[in-house]
Design a protein around this motif. Sequence first.
Motif, short mmCIF file in Angstrom:
data_model
loop_
_atom_site.label_atom_id
_atom_site.label_comp_id
_atom_site.label_asym_id
_atom_site.label_seq_id
_atom_site.Cartn_x
_atom_site.Cartn_y
_atom_site.Cartn_z
N MET A 76 36.73 32.37 30.55
CA MET A 76 37.52 32.07 31.74
C MET A 76 38.12 33.36 32.30
SD MET A 76 40.95 29.79 32.24
CE MET A 76 42.01 31.23 32.01
N ILE A 77 38.05 33.51 33.60
CA ILE A 77 38.64 34.68 34.24
C ILE A 77 39.68 34.22 35.25
CG2 ILE A 77 36.47 35.94 33.97
CD1 ILE A 77 36.17 35.73 37.06
N VAL A 78 40.55 35.13 35.63
CA VAL A 78 41.53 34.88 36.69
C VAL A 78 41.16 35.79 37.85
CG1 VAL A 78 43.95 34.90 37.34
CG2 VAL A 78 43.30 34.31 34.99
N SER A 79 40.74 35.17 38.95
CA SER A 79 40.30 35.91 40.12
C SER A 79 41.20 35.55 41.30
CB SER A 79 38.84 35.59 40.45
OG SER A 79 38.40 36.33 41.57
N GLY A 80 41.99 36.51 41.75
CA GLY A 80 42.91 36.25 42.87
C GLY A 80 43.91 35.17 42.57
N ALA A 85 38.88 45.63 41.31
CA ALA A 85 40.10 46.36 41.68
C ALA A 85 41.02 45.53 42.57
CB ALA A 85 39.73 47.66 42.38
N GLU A 86 40.44 44.66 43.39
CA GLU A 86 41.24 43.89 44.36
C GLU A 86 41.71 42.56 43.78
OE1 GLU A 86 40.88 42.00 48.88
OE2 GLU A 86 39.19 43.11 47.99
N PHE A 87 40.82 41.84 43.11
CA PHE A 87 41.13 40.48 42.65
C PHE A 87 41.42 40.39 41.14
CE2 PHE A 87 38.56 39.94 46.47
CZ PHE A 87 39.34 39.05 47.20
N GLY A 88 41.38 41.51 40.44
CA GLY A 88 41.59 41.49 39.00
C GLY A 88 40.27 41.30 38.26
N GLN A 89 39.58 40.20 38.56
CA GLN A 89 38.24 39.93 38.04
C GLN A 89 37.44 39.21 39.10
OE1 GLN A 89 39.74 37.87 34.38
NE2 GLN A 89 38.25 39.16 33.30
N ARG A 90 36.12 39.28 38.97
CA ARG A 90 35.22 38.54 39.87
C ARG A 90 34.03 38.05 39.08
NH1 ARG A 90 33.94 44.03 40.96
NH2 ARG A 90 31.70 44.48 40.71
#
Length: 549
Positions: free
Chosen positions: A445-449, A479-484
Motif C-alpha cells: 500500500m502506498i500513500v499518493s497525494g 517528489a510531488e505526491f510522495g509516491q506514485r
Amino acid sequence: MAADVVARAKGDRLSSGLHTLWLLVRQGVVRPMRPDKLVRIVFAWRRWGVTPALGYAVAAIRHPDRPAVIDERGALSFLELEQRTTRLAKGLRARGIRDTSRVAVLCRNHHGLVETIVACGKLGVDVVLLNTGLRPQQVRTVLAEQQADLLVTDVEFTEDLDIADDLDVVLAWTEGTTRKATLEHLIGSSTGGALPRRPRHARIIVLTSGTTGTPKGARRPAPPGVGPAATIMSRMPLRAGERILLAAPIFHTWGLAAFQLSSAIGATLVLRRKFEPQQALAAVQRHRATAMFMVPVMLQRILDLPREALRPYDTSSLRIVAASGSALPADLATRFQGVFGEVLYNFYGSTEASWVSIANPRDLAESPGTAGRPPRGTSLKILDEHGAPVRDGETGRIFVSNDMLFEGYTGGGGKEVRGGMLSTGDLGRIDEAGRLQVVGREDDMIVSGGENVYPKETEDAIATLPEVSEVAVIGVDDAEFGQRLAAFVVLTEDADLDAEAVRERVRPALPKFALPRDVTFLAELPRNATGKVVPARLREEPEPTETER
C-alpha cells in the motif's frame, strides 16, 4: 459455570471429530478393510506417527500396486516406494545421518525428492527444502544458516555451487554416469539394520519466497492428524485415489501442501521437473489426471497457447484445478473457467499461515479473483491498526487461526500474533456475500497525494485489457505526491498499445489517484521460481521513456 465450559468444549471436539470422519468417509479416504490390514495400519501409525512416512506406509498396505509417483522415468507403486524409502533411510543412516542431523534438498519435482522427504521422516531427520531459483551464493548462505549436514541435489545444480568441504553431497537426479554418490546407489547398496522404532517428529523447513529480501527458513508443523486434510476437502472436494498433476514446486509451501495431501488420501502424484504448458496438458490426457496443483502464472501460460494448440488435448478428466502461491488475477480466473469449465479453486494461504480461505468455482464465477471463504475449523478476522475488528466492507489487516500455523523462523522471531491469531501480512475486506477480498500486501500500500492506494486494484483493471498478457503494479517514490504507481506491462503477441492508451482505457474503472503515472512495457515480468513477481527487480528496470509515461 466451569463445568458447562468444559462440557461445551468436549461437545465441540466430538462434533468436529464426527464431521471429519464423515468427510473422510464421503471422499473415500476411510472405508471398510480386512482386519489384518487394519492391524498393520495401526502398527504403522504407532511407529511413524502422523507423517508422510505413515501416509505412504498405509497406502502400501491398502493398495500396494497403485502408482504412487509417475515422473519422466516411469512409475513407482506405493509398495515399491515404501520399500525404497526404507532402504534409503538405512543408506542415509550408514552415511552418518542421525536424528540430530539436518538434510537440505535442492531438487526439482521427481521421485527422488519424494523419497528423500519420506526416508528422512523414517529417521526423524529435519529436511530443509531449498528453492531451485536461488543464486549459488544464496544457496551457500542458506546451507550455512540451516547448519545442513547433507545436501541432496540434482546434478544440474552442482556446477556453480562451491560446497563447503565438510558438507556431504548426494545426487538425486543424474544424467549419464557419475562417480559421485547417488540416491539410487544408497537404495541399491543399503545393508540391514533396524530403523528407529519411533523416530522423533521430523520438521520440514520451507524457505519464504524472498521477493523482498533474503529467504528465511520457516518451520512447518507436523499435521496433528487427518483433520487438516479433511479441512481442505471441506472446500475442495479431493477424493481418495486422485491422480494429481503437481506442477507447483514441492519446495514451495503450496507444492508441499499438495504432496502432504496426496499422501493422506492415497493419491498418485504425476510429476515433471520443469513446467511446460503443452507437456502439462499432455500429462493430464495421458494419465487421466483428475486434479492439477499450479501457481497462477502457470495457468496464464496455458491460456497464452493458441487455441489450435489447446484443442488436441483431452482434459475432461479434470475436476479440480487448484491455484495458489501468488494472487490470482480476476481476469485470469474468468478466462480460465471460460476455457476449462468450472473447475478452478483459488487457495489463499502463506508459508507461515498454511491456509486462510478457499474460493470454489461458484465463488470465482460470481466474484472473480476472490479468496473465498475460510474452510471448516479456520477463524478469520479483519483488524484495524489497533487490533479492533473492522466492519464488513472495510479494509484492514488479515489475521487467521487454524491447526497448521507455522512454529516460527529458524533464525528466530515470527509473525505478529493477536489473540492467538496470526497476521498474514496482507490487507483485505469481507464483501457483502461474506467472501474475503485480498487487496494486497500491507507493505504494498502506498500513500499518493494523501490517498491510500492499493496496487492490486490497478493491476486488475489493466489485466482486463485484451492486449495485456501480464501486469505488475508497484509504488515508486515521487517528489510531488510522495509516491506514485508504476505499471509494468507484458503485451500479447502482435498487440499494439502505448502508455497513454493504457491509462485512457482503465480511467473509467479507477479513481484518479489509482491511475498509473508510469507505464513500462517489458518482454516478461521478473519472477522467482514459484512464479511470484520480484518487485526489487522491477525497480531495477531502466527509467521509462517519455513515450512510456
